[in-house]
Design an enzyme around this catalytic site. Sequence first.
Site, short mmCIF file in Angstrom:
data_model
loop_
_atom_site.label_atom_id
_atom_site.label_comp_id
_atom_site.label_asym_id
_atom_site.label_seq_id
_atom_site.Cartn_x
_atom_site.Cartn_y
_atom_site.Cartn_z
N ASP A 174 -6.83 -47.73 -9.20
CA ASP A 174 -7.55 -48.74 -9.99
C ASP A 174 -7.61 -47.68 -11.70
O ASP A 174 -7.76 -46.09 -11.83
CB ASP A 174 -9.16 -48.53 -10.18
CG ASP A 174 -9.61 -49.97 -10.71
OD1 ASP A 174 -10.10 -50.95 -9.68
OD2 ASP A 174 -9.97 -49.43 -11.16
N HIS A 213 -10.44 -54.08 -3.10
CA HIS A 213 -10.43 -52.49 -3.36
C HIS A 213 -11.47 -51.36 -2.37
O HIS A 213 -11.92 -52.43 -1.57
CB HIS A 213 -11.84 -52.42 -4.19
CG HIS A 213 -12.45 -53.09 -5.69
ND1 HIS A 213 -12.26 -52.41 -6.74
CD2 HIS A 213 -12.41 -54.61 -5.97
CE1 HIS A 213 -12.36 -53.21 -7.95
NE2 HIS A 213 -12.48 -54.51 -7.03
N ASN A 265 -14.74 -58.49 -4.69
CA ASN A 265 -15.26 -59.47 -5.22
C ASN A 265 -14.93 -61.18 -5.20
O ASN A 265 -13.55 -61.04 -6.39
CB ASN A 265 -15.32 -58.80 -6.45
CG ASN A 265 -16.10 -57.73 -6.79
OD1 ASN A 265 -17.37 -57.76 -6.20
ND2 ASN A 265 -15.82 -56.88 -7.70
N HIS A 314 -7.83 -59.12 -4.78
CA HIS A 314 -7.99 -58.40 -5.04
C HIS A 314 -8.41 -57.64 -3.92
O HIS A 314 -9.49 -57.79 -3.96
CB HIS A 314 -7.72 -57.28 -6.16
CG HIS A 314 -8.64 -57.39 -6.87
ND1 HIS A 314 -8.56 -59.11 -8.13
CD2 HIS A 314 -9.61 -56.85 -7.48
CE1 HIS A 314 -9.86 -59.18 -8.27
NE2 HIS A 314 -10.33 -57.76 -8.31
N GLU A 316 -13.48 -59.57 -12.03
CA GLU A 316 -12.74 -59.81 -13.78
C GLU A 316 -12.16 -60.31 -13.35
O GLU A 316 -11.24 -60.74 -14.59
CB GLU A 316 -13.16 -58.28 -13.80
CG GLU A 316 -14.13 -57.80 -14.14
CD GLU A 316 -14.78 -56.06 -15.15
OE1 GLU A 316 -13.05 -55.43 -15.11
OE2 GLU A 316 -15.51 -56.40 -15.03
N VAL A 317 -10.88 -60.12 -12.51
CA VAL A 317 -9.30 -60.62 -12.65
C VAL A 317 -8.85 -61.77 -11.61
O VAL A 317 -9.65 -61.68 -10.52
CB VAL A 317 -8.26 -58.99 -12.24
CG1 VAL A 317 -7.24 -59.49 -12.56
CG2 VAL A 317 -9.08 -58.09 -13.59
#
Length: 125
Positions: A39, A112, A97, A110, A105-106
């Site tokens: 990240d 994390h 998320n 994904h 946000e993206v």
Amino acid sequence: MPVNGLPPYNSQNIFARILRGEIPARKIYEDEFAFAFHDINPQAPTHVLVIPKGAYCSFADFSATATEAEITGFIRAVGKIARDLGLEAPGYRLLANTGEHSGQEVAHFHIHLFAGRPLGRMIPG
Ligand code: AMP
């Protein structure tokens, strides 16, 4: 194809551009189904992002529409990355998320992977 009210996948999102090699990333792993990189704004000593190679907006999209092979391959890759980084014994946290309330946000699915110190409460407050 919109899933659960989400907009369609936008192929100009930053992780799609990383997958195409248009934007650099500090890669740590790649196979047929997954790509992993550090990240850019780490929240823990180890903060890795693992993304599927396929075009999925979120966990909601991926879990509903990815093939069995993509889901299996991706999940096994996440486990292998954590294992190869030596994180099984000290432990780690996975987080995905998904959608507005999560602050995603993206809009390319994904996971994390956080590790490297005791990580505290799951959700502040
Ligand atoms: P999320 O809020 O779950 O969508 O997380 C997006 C993550 O992507 C954040 O932790 C950002 O720091 C990270 N990020 C954004 N752009 C880049 C980039 N170019 N390279 C690596 N990580 C990025």
